[in-house]
Design an enzyme around this catalytic site. Structure first.
Site, PDB file in Angstrom:
ATOM      1  N   ARG A   1       0.833  -1.209   0.000  1.00 47.90           N
ATOM      2  CA  ARG A   1       0.000   0.000   0.000  1.00 47.90           C
ATOM      3  C   ARG A   1       0.864   1.254   0.000  1.00 47.90           C
ATOM      4  O   ARG A   1       0.570   2.228  -0.710  1.00 47.90           O
ATOM      5  CB  ARG A   1      -0.948  -0.017   1.205  1.00 47.90           C
ATOM      6  CG  ARG A   1      -2.108  -0.998   1.039  1.00 47.90           C
ATOM      7  CD  ARG A   1      -2.794  -1.306   2.361  1.00 47.90           C
ATOM      8  NE  ARG A   1      -4.024  -2.079   2.176  1.00 47.90           N
ATOM      9  CZ  ARG A   1      -4.069  -3.382   1.922  1.00 47.90           C
ATOM     10  NH1 ARG A   1      -2.928  -4.067   1.822  1.00 47.90           N
ATOM     11  NH2 ARG A   1      -5.219  -4.006   1.772  1.00 47.90           N
TER      12      ARG A   1
ATOM     13  N   SER B   1     -10.977  -7.321  -0.410  1.00 47.04           N
ATOM     14  CA  SER B   1     -10.646  -5.977   0.066  1.00 47.04           C
ATOM     15  C   SER B   1      -9.598  -5.323  -0.828  1.00 47.04           C
ATOM     16  O   SER B   1      -9.465  -4.094  -0.833  1.00 47.04           O
ATOM     17  CB  SER B   1     -10.133  -6.031   1.502  1.00 47.04           C
ATOM     18  OG  SER B   1      -8.929  -6.775   1.575  1.00 47.04           O
TER      19      SER B   1
ATOM     20  N   SER C   1     -13.342  -8.569   5.545  1.00 46.50           N
ATOM     21  CA  SER C   1     -11.954  -8.061   5.581  1.00 46.50           C
ATOM     22  C   SER C   1     -11.909  -6.565   5.897  1.00 46.50           C
ATOM     23  O   SER C   1     -11.093  -5.817   5.339  1.00 46.50           O
ATOM     24  CB  SER C   1     -11.247  -8.338   4.248  1.00 46.50           C
ATOM     25  OG  SER C   1     -11.220  -9.718   3.969  1.00 46.50           O
TER      26      SER C   1
ATOM     27  N   ASP D   1      -6.086 -14.501   6.487  1.00 47.18           N
ATOM     28  CA  ASP D   1      -4.726 -14.978   6.235  1.00 47.18           C
ATOM     29  C   ASP D   1      -4.154 -15.826   7.368  1.00 47.18           C
ATOM     30  O   ASP D   1      -3.109 -16.454   7.195  1.00 47.18           O
ATOM     31  CB  ASP D   1      -3.786 -13.802   5.954  1.00 47.18           C
ATOM     32  CG  ASP D   1      -3.977 -13.232   4.558  1.00 47.18           C
ATOM     33  OD1 ASP D   1      -4.605 -13.907   3.729  1.00 47.18           O
ATOM     34  OD2 ASP D   1      -3.496 -12.112   4.300  1.00 47.18           O
TER      35      ASP D   1
END
Length: 416
Positions: free
Chosen positions: A25, A144, A171, A289
């Protein structure tokens, strides 16, 4: 590769790799920020290295390989880059749907065509002002990463973006992570019900350090839970985290693993003689995850599992639920879907797990399905009996130092 453990208390001290989710990100935001900025602590993960290279590349064909986050983030980003690029990936990537994100971007005016199969990569992406509309709706139970791709692009659009999430949001921590990082770089947002409103604005350049990865930490929680006793120090993790997977510290309290925060990270401890719980139940919708990690732990301890919120696992690097079912069966543990008629009142899809890992048949050979989390979730079983991991290099996707760090805390590795 064969993994094994000589026995006794599990002790050691290591520093974790940076969070791939945060690093990716930050890289995308940097590419959208005038002048860019410095990022410290970037993970050496294949996905992060690949994203950084592709963002800096001027090639016409950009190959994301098996990196799903990289592919989805670039799908949005390339709509705002001059020229036309072909965005492609591995054979598995070409089986992973991208239509929801493409439809959303097209509604904003994106110039995107499917280069092969409708609804799937590769894509031909041209530049667009993305000024057809400032509103888009997307299913809230979708990946997401689709939502984050749109959000990070939003402040650069001519009139900003009003992104409506329809239905139950899954998420959510990953969406909050994206928004928090955008906030760090000066981009503000607000919620109107289930609509996220982001006005046109500029990202502000600020130096940034990537925190360590809580999903990577989950494997050490699993190791601690499976050990006779444990005392592990892990640097780089902090109480105030952007990551939804930080919930792992609470989940493993049920297995007798306690977390103490220190100046540099955390200390994991488990006392000898701590009994496992008879049942572990959790909805993984906000932390998918780490689902495989908990499955591995429950298998090793013989804990009955009841899981929900696994819907996003079916479209990852592999169908992770199916893969875990196949691999756990090799040690006599069953993972199965509870029939719909038994949960029709709630409408929730549940999976149950039963049995304790049995190594009477010798050293199990676990397949990894090109999936880094398969390798790392099953590796902790080596505390109980030697295990063999096929294609161990898959961990390079997110955690290339995984086996070296296992050696640091006393496990042994032997190349096949």
């Amino acid at each position: 590769m064969t993994l094994s453990y000589p026995g006794g208390p599990l002790t050691g001290h290591l520093r974790l790799t940076g969070s791939k989710s945060i690093a990716n990100r930050a890289l995308l935001i940097r590419a959208l920020t005038p002048g860019g900025f410095e990022i410290d602590g970037l993970a050496a993960a294949d996905d992060t290295v690949r994203l950084q290279q592709l963002l800096e590349s001027d090639e016409e064909v950009l190959d994301c390989g098996p990196a799903g986050t990289t592919y989805r983030f670039l799908t949005g980003y390339l709509c705002r880059r001059r020229g036309t690029q072909i965005l492609t990936g591995s054979a598995r990537m070409k089986e992973r749907p991208i239509g929801i994100l493409v439809d959303a971007l097209r509604s904003l005016g994106a110039d995107i065509e499917y280069a092969e199969k409708e609804g799937y990569p590769p894509l031909r992406i041209g530049y667009s002002a993305l000024d057809r509309s400032d509103r888009v709706s997307i299913a809230a139970d979708t990946s997401s990463q689709y939502i984050s791709s749109l959000l990070m692009l939003a402040p650069t659009l001519p009139t900003g973006l009003k992104l409506t999430l329809e239905g139950e949001i899954v998420s959510l921590p990953y969406i909050k992570m994206t928004l928090a990082l955008m906030q760090h770089f000066g981009v503000h947002h607000h919620w109107e019900g289930q609509t996220i409103v982001i006005n046109p604005q500029y990202y502000q350049a600020r130096s940034f350090t990537v925190e360590a990865d809580w999903s990577a930490a989950s494997y050490y929680y699993s190791l601690a839970a499976l050990a006779e006793s444990a005392d592990l120090k892990i640097d780089g993790l902090f109480a105030e985290s952007l990551q939804g997977d930080a919930v792992v510290q609470q989940l493993y309290e049920e297995f007798g693993v306690t977390t103490t925060f220190t100046e540099t990270g955390v200390r994991l401890q488990k006392a000898a003689g701590t009994p496992p719980p008879p049942l572990f139940e959790h909805n993984f919708v906000e932390c998918p995850d780490i689902a495989q990690t908990l499955m591995g732990t429950c298998a090793g301890l013989g804990v009955q599992g009841l899981y929900s919120g696994l819907q996003t696992l079916f479209i990852k690097e592999t169908d992770r639920v199916k893969a875990m079912k196949t691999e756990l069966a090799k040690v006599g543990v069953s993972l199965y879907k509870i029939p719909p008629h038994m949960t029709e009142k709630t409408g929730v899809r549940y999976f149950a797990q039963e049995g304790r890992a049995d190594f009477a048949g010798g050293t199990p050979r676990f397949a990894t399905y090109h999936d880094h989390r398969m390798a790392m979730a099953l590796a902790p079983l080596a505390l109980l009996h030697p295990v063999e991991v096929e294609h161990p290099e898959v961990v390079n996707k997110s955690y290339p130092d995984f086996y070296r760090d296992l050696q640091t805390i006393g496990l042994t590795t032997k190349e096949a």
